[in-house]
Motif scaffolding. Sequence first.
Motif, PDB file in Angstrom:
ATOM      1  N   SER A  11       1.189  -1.177   0.155  1.00  0.00           N
ATOM      2  CA  SER A  11       0.348  -0.241  -0.180  1.00  0.00           C
ATOM      3  C   SER A  11       0.933   0.703  -0.352  1.00  0.00           C
ATOM      4  N   GLY A  12       0.468   2.103  -0.109  1.00  0.00           N
ATOM      5  CA  GLY A  12       0.839   3.721   0.468  1.00  0.00           C
ATOM      6  C   GLY A  12       2.072   4.130  -1.389  1.00  0.00           C
ATOM      7  N   ILE A  13       2.920   4.534   0.165  1.00  0.00           N
ATOM      8  CA  ILE A  13       4.328   4.921  -0.766  1.00  0.00           C
ATOM      9  C   ILE A  13       4.741   3.464  -1.720  1.00  0.00           C
ATOM     10  N   GLY A  14       4.935   2.477  -1.077  1.00  0.00           N
ATOM     11  CA  GLY A  14       5.950   1.467  -1.569  1.00  0.00           C
ATOM     12  C   GLY A  14       4.873   1.258  -2.665  1.00  0.00           C
ATOM     13  N   ARG A  15       3.298   1.287  -2.397  1.00  0.00           N
ATOM     14  CA  ARG A  15       2.963   0.550  -4.026  1.00  0.00           C
ATOM     15  C   ARG A  15       3.433   1.836  -4.979  1.00  0.00           C
ATOM     16  N   SER A  16       3.161   2.971  -4.375  1.00  0.00           N
ATOM     17  CA  SER A  16       3.591   4.264  -5.694  1.00  0.00           C
ATOM     18  C   SER A  16       4.594   3.694  -6.596  1.00  0.00           C
ATOM     19  N   ALA A  17       5.705   3.470  -5.016  1.00  0.00           N
ATOM     20  CA  ALA A  17       6.517   3.489  -6.314  1.00  0.00           C
ATOM     21  C   ALA A  17       7.417   2.596  -6.759  1.00  0.00           C
ATOM     22  N   ALA A  18       6.070   0.763  -6.320  1.00  0.00           N
ATOM     23  CA  ALA A  18       5.677  -0.470  -7.491  1.00  0.00           C
ATOM     24  C   ALA A  18       5.667  -0.439  -9.185  1.00  0.00           C
ATOM     25  N   VAL A  19       4.729   0.807  -8.843  1.00  0.00           N
ATOM     26  CA  VAL A  19       3.771   1.099 -10.070  1.00  0.00           C
ATOM     27  C   VAL A  19       4.577   1.848 -10.803  1.00  0.00           C
ATOM     28  N   GLN A  20       5.472   3.265 -10.314  1.00  0.00           N
ATOM     29  CA  GLN A  20       5.951   3.995 -11.804  1.00  0.00           C
ATOM     30  C   GLN A  20       7.228   3.493 -11.897  1.00  0.00           C
ATOM     31  N   LEU A  21       7.858   2.356 -10.818  1.00  0.00           N
ATOM     32  CA  LEU A  21       8.520   1.952 -11.859  1.00  0.00           C
ATOM     33  C   LEU A  21       8.425   0.654 -13.153  1.00  0.00           C
ATOM     34  N   ALA A  22       7.481   0.164 -12.555  1.00  0.00           N
ATOM     35  CA  ALA A  22       6.507  -0.603 -13.583  1.00  0.00           C
ATOM     36  C   ALA A  22       6.394   0.088 -14.863  1.00  0.00           C
ATOM     37  N   GLU A  23       6.001   1.174 -14.634  1.00  0.00           N
ATOM     38  CA  GLU A  23       5.159   2.337 -15.568  1.00  0.00           C
ATOM     39  C   GLU A  23       6.512   1.883 -16.765  1.00  0.00           C
ATOM     40  N   ARG A  24       7.827   2.159 -16.303  1.00  0.00           N
ATOM     41  CA  ARG A  24       8.589   2.904 -16.726  1.00  0.00           C
ATOM     42  C   ARG A  24       9.941   1.791 -17.201  1.00  0.00           C
ATOM     43  N   GLY A  25       9.424   0.362 -17.540  1.00  0.00           N
ATOM     44  CA  GLY A  25       9.536  -1.060 -18.291  1.00  0.00           C
ATOM     45  C   GLY A  25      10.296  -2.029 -16.759  1.00  0.00           C
ATOM     46  N   VAL A  26      10.625  -1.840 -15.691  1.00  0.00           N
ATOM     47  CA  VAL A  26      10.918  -2.454 -14.850  1.00  0.00           C
ATOM     48  C   VAL A  26      10.637  -3.462 -13.915  1.00  0.00           C
ATOM     49  N   GLY A  27      11.156  -4.278 -13.344  1.00  0.00           N
ATOM     50  CA  GLY A  27      10.194  -6.007 -13.229  1.00  0.00           C
ATOM     51  C   GLY A  27      10.492  -5.029 -12.041  1.00  0.00           C
ATOM     52  N   VAL A  28       9.318  -5.915 -11.251  1.00  0.00           N
ATOM     53  CA  VAL A  28       8.972  -5.514  -9.803  1.00  0.00           C
ATOM     54  C   VAL A  28       8.620  -7.018  -8.436  1.00  0.00           C
ATOM     55  N   VAL A  29       9.272  -7.033  -7.555  1.00  0.00           N
ATOM     56  CA  VAL A  29       9.713  -8.083  -6.388  1.00  0.00           C
ATOM     57  C   VAL A  29       8.918  -6.797  -5.310  1.00  0.00           C
ATOM     58  N   PRO A 221       0.515   9.659  -2.015  1.00  0.00           N
ATOM     59  CA  PRO A 221       1.515   8.046  -1.635  1.00  0.00           C
ATOM     60  C   PRO A 221       2.469   8.805  -3.400  1.00  0.00           C
ATOM     61  N   ASP A 222       1.737   8.736  -4.818  1.00  0.00           N
ATOM     62  CA  ASP A 222       2.086   9.355  -6.486  1.00  0.00           C
ATOM     63  C   ASP A 222       3.440  10.431  -5.881  1.00  0.00           C
ATOM     64  N   ASP A 223       3.568  11.495  -4.927  1.00  0.00           N
ATOM     65  CA  ASP A 223       4.392  12.573  -5.211  1.00  0.00           C
ATOM     66  C   ASP A 223       5.348  12.637  -4.633  1.00  0.00           C
ATOM     67  N   ILE A 224       5.392  10.774  -3.755  1.00  0.00           N
ATOM     68  CA  ILE A 224       6.446  10.799  -3.415  1.00  0.00           C
ATOM     69  C   ILE A 224       6.932   9.193  -3.769  1.00  0.00           C
ATOM     70  N   GLY A 225       6.663   8.775  -4.563  1.00  0.00           N
ATOM     71  CA  GLY A 225       6.556   7.378  -5.906  1.00  0.00           C
ATOM     72  C   GLY A 225       7.354   7.632  -6.626  1.00  0.00           C
ATOM     73  N   MET A 226       6.890   9.113  -7.151  1.00  0.00           N
ATOM     74  CA  MET A 226       7.204   8.980  -8.845  1.00  0.00           C
ATOM     75  C   MET A 226       9.253  10.216  -8.977  1.00  0.00           C
ATOM     76  N   VAL A 227       9.265  10.681  -7.027  1.00  0.00           N
ATOM     77  CA  VAL A 227      10.636  10.940  -6.990  1.00  0.00           C
ATOM     78  C   VAL A 227      11.416   9.594  -7.057  1.00  0.00           C
ATOM     79  N   ILE A 228      11.088   8.827  -5.961  1.00  0.00           N
ATOM     80  CA  ILE A 228      11.667   7.457  -6.249  1.00  0.00           C
ATOM     81  C   ILE A 228      11.876   6.620  -7.351  1.00  0.00           C
ATOM     82  N   ALA A 229      11.163   6.902  -8.142  1.00  0.00           N
ATOM     83  CA  ALA A 229      11.055   5.704  -9.306  1.00  0.00           C
ATOM     84  C   ALA A 229      12.617   6.455  -9.954  1.00  0.00           C
ATOM     85  N   MET A 230      12.099   8.607  -9.940  1.00  0.00           N
ATOM     86  CA  MET A 230      13.432   9.104 -11.020  1.00  0.00           C
ATOM     87  C   MET A 230      14.605   8.646 -10.169  1.00  0.00           C
ATOM     88  N   LEU A 231      14.765   8.494  -8.851  1.00  0.00           N
ATOM     89  CA  LEU A 231      16.386   8.610  -8.307  1.00  0.00           C
ATOM     90  C   LEU A 231      16.516   7.156  -8.809  1.00  0.00           C
TER      91      LEU A 231
END
Length: 252
Positions: A11-29, A221-231
């Motif tokens: 849920s939350g920030i972790g879920r957002s980060a996972a989804v944002q990474l997936a949108e960038r073509g990254v596989g996620v555990v 959550p997406d406010d944070i998840g997008m920054v995580i994915a960018m980094l």
Amino acid sequence: MKVAVVTGASSGIGRSAAVQLAERGVGVVVTYHSNEQGAKHTVTLIEQLGGTAVALPLNIGDITGFPAFGEALRGALSGTFGRNSFDHLVNNAGFAGMAMIEDTEEGDFDRLTTGLFKGPFFLTRTLLPLLADGGSIVNVTSNATLPQVTAPGYSVYAALKGAVVVLTRYMAKEFGVRGIRVNSVAPGATRTRFADDAFAKNPEIIPELARTFTLGRIGEPDDIGMVIAMLLSEEGRWITGQDIEVSGGQNL
């Protein structure tokens, strides 16, 4: 395909980060502790985007379980992604605890220390052999570590998140020989299940809290998840050893 491990992604920030990474073509555990259904939902969201994900259980507060998690991760990397390594680690899992210093019991202090500092430290240590050279790590901290956000009752939580900020710099220095970048992200108050789902249970606190944000609202959550994915992405390739506040100007 690059692969990321995101802890606490049910849920939350972790879920957002996972989804944002997936949108960038990254596989996620995706890892979870008690919220298996939430983790499965995160996997479903990623699969609906055309991505690949798998969910594994992990209790960040039980260090004795880390070797078994490492073995489970090896199996998932091989079986799901055809890899023997992964590229990105997001140390997001953790939990809150609130008590005034005079009311803080040693057991609660130790539980928070394990979940917020010792756990991420030793999980990272456990997974280092699987983290590919040139990879990256993001540790989720908090803007509670900053002087202007001091809130009575969060002394232990904030101090431990501050310890992770310092740890981030040392990780960046030590892992840099392998080309591994390490940064931390410090969210402000964000609409998650944090603190026993406080925002959902007490929606009346949101308008008053929003007034403390320069941009006029609490975080999502997406406010944070997008920054995580960018980094973790190519855009962040020249950033390491930094703690980046992502708070909409809270208490600015």
